[in-house]
Design an enzyme around this catalytic site. Structure first.
Site, short mmCIF file in Angstrom:
data_model
loop_
_atom_site.label_atom_id
_atom_site.label_comp_id
_atom_site.label_asym_id
_atom_site.label_seq_id
_atom_site.Cartn_x
_atom_site.Cartn_y
_atom_site.Cartn_z
CD GLU A 137 21.40 -3.38 3.13
OE1 GLU A 137 21.11 -3.92 2.04
OE2 GLU A 137 20.77 -3.61 4.18
CB SER A 404 -34.60 10.09 -3.77
OG SER A 404 -35.39 9.02 -4.25
#
Length: 740
Positions: A137, A404
């Protein structure tokens, strides 16, 4: 008025306006003269310093540099200000939840949130982990001040040569700034913020502190943040104990954990690990011979696949934990939940088997199911067909039209306004604006008068709309909100369920009917403790008694009406032969949504079937596949026949027989115990006393395991309740009409 402005005689005013004007003119004139004199004096003074030749050139350059520096400083400040606005001290705290979940018996069933652990000091993190991180890194981490201009230039050249992004220019400090404060978006603005925040971090922390923060806060895949949590997740051990191969695997995860995580893509992970090992050699940290063994013996990964994990339930429970724990300052938690794994598996099987068997023909690809007890304790949540394919929870997050199945709220409003199940109503309705409701069978109603319970059982649209208009749609909204159902808006067709509701909230509304009228807020968390074992939340201790929101008698009337829906109405396929079942079907417009909502005295369950893209099904109604799914689940959910009686209904014959059996068993045990105690100790027996004691213990243990305990009828049960026609016909064994 004139006496106030003028003195006696009328000539001398109290305010001498001419004098004031003169003074103002004089003062302004004097001020201007002074300004001119000052300017002339300054000009005369600076005239003495008139430069020529090289001195003037140097002076001009210095002035220009000063101007440019001032402008640059202002520009730099303008660019840095947004970055400094992103800086927050709270970002250095964990700030995210890590929760371990237990079932209601205390067995671990899963985890959610981050896996975070920063308890390992930097001195105890092995050198291979640190070197693998730096080699991959940021090799010049200890040489730059937050931004590595040399490394950035080198990465730019390599990328230009490869005509692709093969190297990154971000330093470890820049990555930490992004992880702590910024989003992962790719933009120039974000990159500028990252640079300034890196300078800020370098000015506030030492290199060792920055390195420790990076190793603790970087995302490593699998929900793990930091090398310690990642080591526990991937290898099942502390980072203190990792070898070189495992350290290289961890070092390769910082760049793209979702791509290189071994449990996601093992081949890519192995290739990335070999790349990290090569970086260690290039950076001079190890020789080729030292990494050779790590290449031959790659890291072994701990398996995390758990097909029995109730993922749908855990996703919702994690949201509940965050809601409950908000503001308490605790982030690493253990929560005991209400889930029943047997019911969860039964619910998943019932839903998925229906869709796999009938979905293709009926054009149904998705569904959801929620099951809870009558007090709101959620026992099972199924948010879709395949959690691996889609984690969107259709049971708790999707809002679909209930059709419903919404009508019980309308009939509840009518009952609260004095109507009774036998009140006569018309199969017709007035118009609302330019809209007039139609029944499912077509037409605007027959106009004949029918009992209120019959209108609900046959699911007449006309009657439901007429009742909503008669008693007020605002009052209907109040009823729905009172029962904890949100998302419903006022409209002409709101009585037909045209608003979007979730399966979870809708099931909670029906649970209020099932328990006789006390408010139900669906819950999945019983207790929460922190990492120190301290009780953070207890439902029994911290939650108030649920209020009554429906009168007992009204809830009982509604339950009797809902029973007729199952016994002689549209919900016939949901009928159970071992207990009373009540509920309501629902179908939205164009057959996009199909529902069955129902309950017994023990469980309340809601089922929705449809499609994620809102495409219509092949005329699937709530009384068909949803009712069948509900029946399939509820048939196996009830393992104990000592089921409570639904308020307003008579006990089912099976429950009556079960209670009689348990009562007789309890009486026989009591007589046996008394006779055994009265026997002389020297009396002979065909069965040895020890054998008899063991059998009694086995019998007691089996009853406890199955939940079969002597029980009386539920409190408040009405023994003298008049039987309806449906009740008398059911006891007589007469066939009942049903509508699929």
């Amino acid at each position: 008025m004139s006496d106030w402005f003028f003195k006696q005689g009328g000539r001398d005013r109290i305010i001498d306006w001419l004098s004031i004007d003169s003074k103002i003119d004089s003062m302004m004139s004097e001020t201007w003269v002074r300004i001119c004199d000052s300017w002339n004096s300054a000009s005369s003074f600076f005239a003495r310093f008139r430069l020529t030749g090289w001195k003037r050139l140097f002076n001009e350059l210095a002035c220009e540099c000063l101007t440019l520096a001032t402008g640059g400083f202002i520009l730099l400040y303008a660019l840095a200000l947004p970055a400094f606005m992103e800086f927050s001290e709270e970002s250095f705290l964990t700030g995210q939840y890590s929760v371990k979940f237990l079932d209601r018996d205390g067995n671990e069933i899963g985890k959610r949130g981050i896996l975070h652990n920063d308890a390992v000091p930097l001195e105890e993190i092995p050198d291979p982990v640190i070197k693998a991180t730096l080699a991959t890194e940021d090799r010049r981490f200890f040489e730059h001040f937050g931004v590595d201009f040399q490394g950035t230039l080198r990465a730019l050249i390599e990328n230009l040569r490869a005509d692709a992004v093969v190297q990154g220019g971000s330093t470890l400090t820049q990555q930490l700034a992004k992880n702590l404060f910024l989003s992962p978006e790719r933009s120039i603005q974000r990159k500028l913020k990252e640079v300034f925040l890196a300078f800020l971090l370098e000015s506030r922390f030492t290199k060792r502190e920055i390195l420790k923060l990076y190793l603790d806060r970087a995302y490593m895949g699998g929900g793990a943040f930091g090398v310690e949590a990642a080591s526990q997740f991937y290898f099942g051990k502390s980072v203190r104990d990792v070898n070189l191969a495992e350290a290289a695997l961890l070092g390769g995860l910082f760049k793209a954990p979702t791509s290189y995580a071994p449990h996601i893509n093992l081949a890519a992970s192995r290739a990335r690990t070999n790349e990290v090992l090569s970086n260690l050699v290039e950076a001079g940290f190890y020789t080729a011979g030292q990494v050779y063994d790590a290449r031959l013996h790659p890291a072994k990964i701990v398996e995390h696949n758990d097909p029995s994990s109730p993922d749908w339930f855990l996703d919702w429970a994690f949201e509940e934990v965050q809601r409950i724990a908000k503001g308490k300052g605790e982030f690493v938690l253990t929560a005991r939940t209400t889930v029943d794994l047997n019911l969860q598996r039964a619910a998943e099987e019932a839903l998925t088997s229906t869709i796999r068997r009938e979905g293709r023909h009926n054009r149904v690809k998705s569904g959801a199911l929620v099951s809870m007890e009558t007090d709101g304790a959620v026992r099972a949540i199924v948010g879709g067909v395949d959690y691996g394919a889609s984690q969107f929870n259709r049971a708790t997050a999707a809002r679909r039209q209930p059709g419903s199945s919404f009508k019980p709220y309308v009939y509840l409003l009518a009952l609260e306004n004095g109507y009774k199940p036998n009140t006569m109503v018309r199969d017709s309705s007035r118009s609302c604006g330019n809209w007039t409701p139609k029944n499912y069978s077509g037409g605007y109603g027959s106009g004949r008068r029918v009992p209120l319970s019959y209108a609900l059982a046959k699911s007449y649209n006309t009657t439901a709309v007429d009742l909503s208009l008669k008693f007020g749609r605002d009052n209907l909204l109040e009823v729905v909100n009172r029962l904890g159902v949100t998302g419903v808006t006022k409209s002409c067709s709101m009585a037909l369920g045209d608003g979007g509701v979730t399966v979870l909230e809708h099931t909670g509304g029906y649970a209020t009917f099932a328990n006789g009228g006390r408010l139900v807020r669906p819950y999945g968390i019983l207790e929460i403790v922190n990492s120190r074992g301290e009780l953070v939340y207890s439902r029994e201790r911290d939650e108030p008694e649920p209020p009554r929101v429906i009168e007992q008698s009204v809830a009982e009337d509604l339950n009797r009406m809902l029973q007729e829906v199952v016994e002689a109405g549209t919900g016939g396929r949901a009928r159970l032969d071992f207990t009373n079942a009540v509920g309501k079907t629902g179908t939205s417009s164009s057959y996009r949504d199909a529902w069955f909502m129902g309950f017994t005295g023990k469980y309340v369950t809601g089922v929705w079937l449809g499609n994620d893209d809102f495409r219509p099904t092949n005329r699937v109604t709530g009384g068909s596949l949803p009712a069948e799914t509900w029946h399939a689940y509820m048939s196996v959910a009830h393992t104990d026949m000592n089921i409570p009686t639904i308020p307003g209904l008579r006990p089912h014959p099976v429950q009556v027989a079960e209670r009689q059996r348990l009562a007789e068993l309890a009486s026989a045990e009591g007589s046996f115990a008394n006779s055994d105690a009265q026997k002389p100790s020297n009396t002979a027996s065909l069965m040895p006393g020890k054998t008899r004691d063991v059998l009694k213990q086995v019998s007691t243990a089996m009853r406890k395991a199955s939940g079969q305990e002597p029980a009386e009828g539920p409190p408040g049960e009405k023994e003298a309740q008049p039987k309806s026609d449906l009740g008398r016909r059911a006891e007589a064994g007469a066939p009942l009409r049903s509508r699929p």
